[in-house]
Design a protein around this motif. Structure first.
Motif, PDB file in Angstrom:
ATOM      1  N   TYR A 278       9.597  -1.402  -0.022  1.00 26.14           N
ATOM      2  CA  TYR A 278       8.266  -1.967   0.211  1.00 26.14           C
ATOM      3  C   TYR A 278       7.218  -0.958  -0.245  1.00 26.14           C
ATOM      4  O   TYR A 278       7.381   0.254  -0.045  1.00 26.14           O
ATOM      5  CB  TYR A 278       8.064  -2.279   1.696  1.00 26.14           C
ATOM      6  N   VAL A 279       6.153  -1.463  -0.852  1.00 24.31           N
ATOM      7  CA  VAL A 279       5.112  -0.582  -1.381  1.00 24.31           C
ATOM      8  C   VAL A 279       3.740  -1.152  -1.048  1.00 24.31           C
ATOM      9  O   VAL A 279       3.429  -2.292  -1.415  1.00 24.31           O
ATOM     10  CB  VAL A 279       5.228  -0.403  -2.914  1.00 24.31           C
ATOM     11  N   THR A 280       2.910  -0.360  -0.374  1.00 21.44           N
ATOM     12  CA  THR A 280       1.525  -0.754  -0.136  1.00 21.44           C
ATOM     13  C   THR A 280       0.667  -0.322  -1.320  1.00 21.44           C
ATOM     14  O   THR A 280       1.001   0.622  -2.044  1.00 21.44           O
ATOM     15  CB  THR A 280       0.971  -0.115   1.150  1.00 21.44           C
ATOM     16  N   THR A 281      -0.446  -1.040  -1.515  1.00 24.44           N
ATOM     17  CA  THR A 281      -1.389  -0.708  -2.587  1.00 24.44           C
ATOM     18  C   THR A 281      -2.809  -0.801  -2.047  1.00 24.44           C
ATOM     19  O   THR A 281      -3.017  -1.127  -0.882  1.00 24.44           O
ATOM     20  CB  THR A 281      -1.208  -1.641  -3.798  1.00 24.44           C
ATOM     21  N   ALA A 282      -3.789  -0.526  -2.904  1.00 27.98           N
ATOM     22  CA  ALA A 282      -5.168  -0.448  -2.426  1.00 27.98           C
ATOM     23  C   ALA A 282      -6.168  -0.996  -3.435  1.00 27.98           C
ATOM     24  O   ALA A 282      -5.927  -1.004  -4.644  1.00 27.98           O
ATOM     25  CB  ALA A 282      -5.527   0.999  -2.092  1.00 27.98           C
ATOM     26  N   LEU A 283      -7.298  -1.424  -2.879  1.00 26.11           N
ATOM     27  CA  LEU A 283      -8.453  -1.846  -3.675  1.00 26.11           C
ATOM     28  C   LEU A 283      -9.513  -0.746  -3.766  1.00 26.11           C
ATOM     29  O   LEU A 283     -10.432  -0.837  -4.575  1.00 26.11           O
ATOM     30  CB  LEU A 283      -9.101  -3.083  -3.034  1.00 26.11           C
ATOM     31  N   GLU A 284      -9.390   0.257  -2.959  1.00 22.72           N
ATOM     32  CA  GLU A 284     -10.402   1.310  -2.854  1.00 22.72           C
ATOM     33  C   GLU A 284     -10.752   1.896  -4.218  1.00 22.72           C
ATOM     34  O   GLU A 284      -9.884   2.114  -5.059  1.00 22.72           O
ATOM     35  CB  GLU A 284      -9.907   2.423  -1.933  1.00 22.72           C
ATOM     36  N   HIS A 285     -12.035   2.135  -4.435  1.00 24.83           N
ATOM     37  CA  HIS A 285     -12.587   2.734  -5.656  1.00 24.83           C
ATOM     38  C   HIS A 285     -12.510   1.811  -6.877  1.00 24.83           C
ATOM     39  O   HIS A 285     -12.723   2.260  -8.008  1.00 24.83           O
ATOM     40  CB  HIS A 285     -11.896   4.061  -5.989  1.00 24.83           C
TER      41      HIS A 285
END
Length: 278
Positions: free
Chosen positions: A239-246
């Motif tokens: 499982y891998v989390t990701t981000a929208l930040e920046h």
């Protein structure tokens, strides 16, 4: 490949709970803990967890560690850590039943953070002057720990004693700065291989116990891979989390999977996350 479409501003801290057979993860900036079944909101930032029992988690929060009851949603303070300008970031339970976590400036102030360990009621500040603490994970036999300051690009390794406390000084184990890579969260599999989410590169890269690059799993449509965890019934799903930040509006349009959580089956076999001993 997409496990959950709830877009996180800053996805982090995935944890496969071995007793519940359920994945938990965080959206730090939206102060939320997600599971496959529901979400919980908090008044401050939360970022990483270890499991205490079937219904209790130890959470790294904005002000320290808290015990969180999944059934009632109640929070119990455990210990304070950090300062008024910091929040928690990466964290993971070690093989001895302790819990390591990092703090960092809420505005990413240089050197404002630290790496801490809580073990059987004792909190120690292990390393100071850290800007973005990440990649906290442990060898299968529990004799060494890894961590990084993402801003420096070097993954460190330090030997641990029988109680899980550092023994000696950390040494640079993997230099990713030369390749322009940003090491984020990491986990070690049953074979001792180091799986590292690399912010901005859209991948989780796998390195052998000797630090040699082996292969990588890409997170298409999501350049900011943030943290991996092994789970599933046989612990063979990554499982891998990701981000929208920046990411501005144009970047978010170009990378539509950003912030979502991925699942890759049959990649490798992980280890059960250790129980935090309280």
């Amino acid at each position: 490949m997409i496990f959950d479409t709830r877009a996180c501003e800053l996805g982090e801290g995935p944890l496969w709970h071995p007793l519940r057979g359920e994945l938990f993860w965080f959206d730090i900036l939206n102060r939320t803990l997600h599971s496959q079944k529901q979400s919980w909101s908090f008044s401050g930032y939360v970022s990483a967890a270890g499991w205490i029992s079937r219904d209790a988690l130890l959470l790294a929060s904005e002000t320290g560690l808290i015990r969180f009851d999944l059934a009632s949603g109640s929070e119990t303070p455990v210990v304070k850590a950090g300062t008024s300008v910091t929040r928690s970031n990466d964290g993971r339970a070690d093989r001895q039943g302790g819990f390591w976590f990092g703090t960092m400036g809420k505005k990413t102030e240089k050197g404002a953070g630290a790496i801490w360990r809580w073990y059987r009621g004792e909190l120690r500040q292990l390393y100071t002057g850290v800007t973005i603490p990440n990649a906290i994970c442990f060898t299968p036999d529990g004799t060494a720990a890894h961590f990084t300051d993402t801003s420096l690009g070097q993954v460190m390794k330090v030997a641990l004693d029988a109680q899980g406390w550092p023994r000696g000084e950390p040494e640079a184990w993997l230099d990713l700065a030369r390749a322009g890579l940003n090491p984020d969260g990491a986990v070690i599999d049953a074979e001792g291989r180091f799986w590292n989410a690399q912010w901005g590169a859209g991948r989780v890269a796998c390195y052998g116990p000797d630090g040699v690059f082996l292969n990588a799993v890409e997170t298409p449509g999501a350049p900011h891979a943030s943290c991996p965890a092994f789970g599933g019934a046989d612990l063979t799903t990554l499982y891998v989390t990701t981000a929208l930040e920046h990411m501005d509006a144009e970047a978010r349009t170009r990378h539509p999977a950003s912030g979502q959580t991925f699942a890759f089956k049959g990649v490798a076999r992980g280890l059960p996350e250790a129980q935090v001993i309280v």
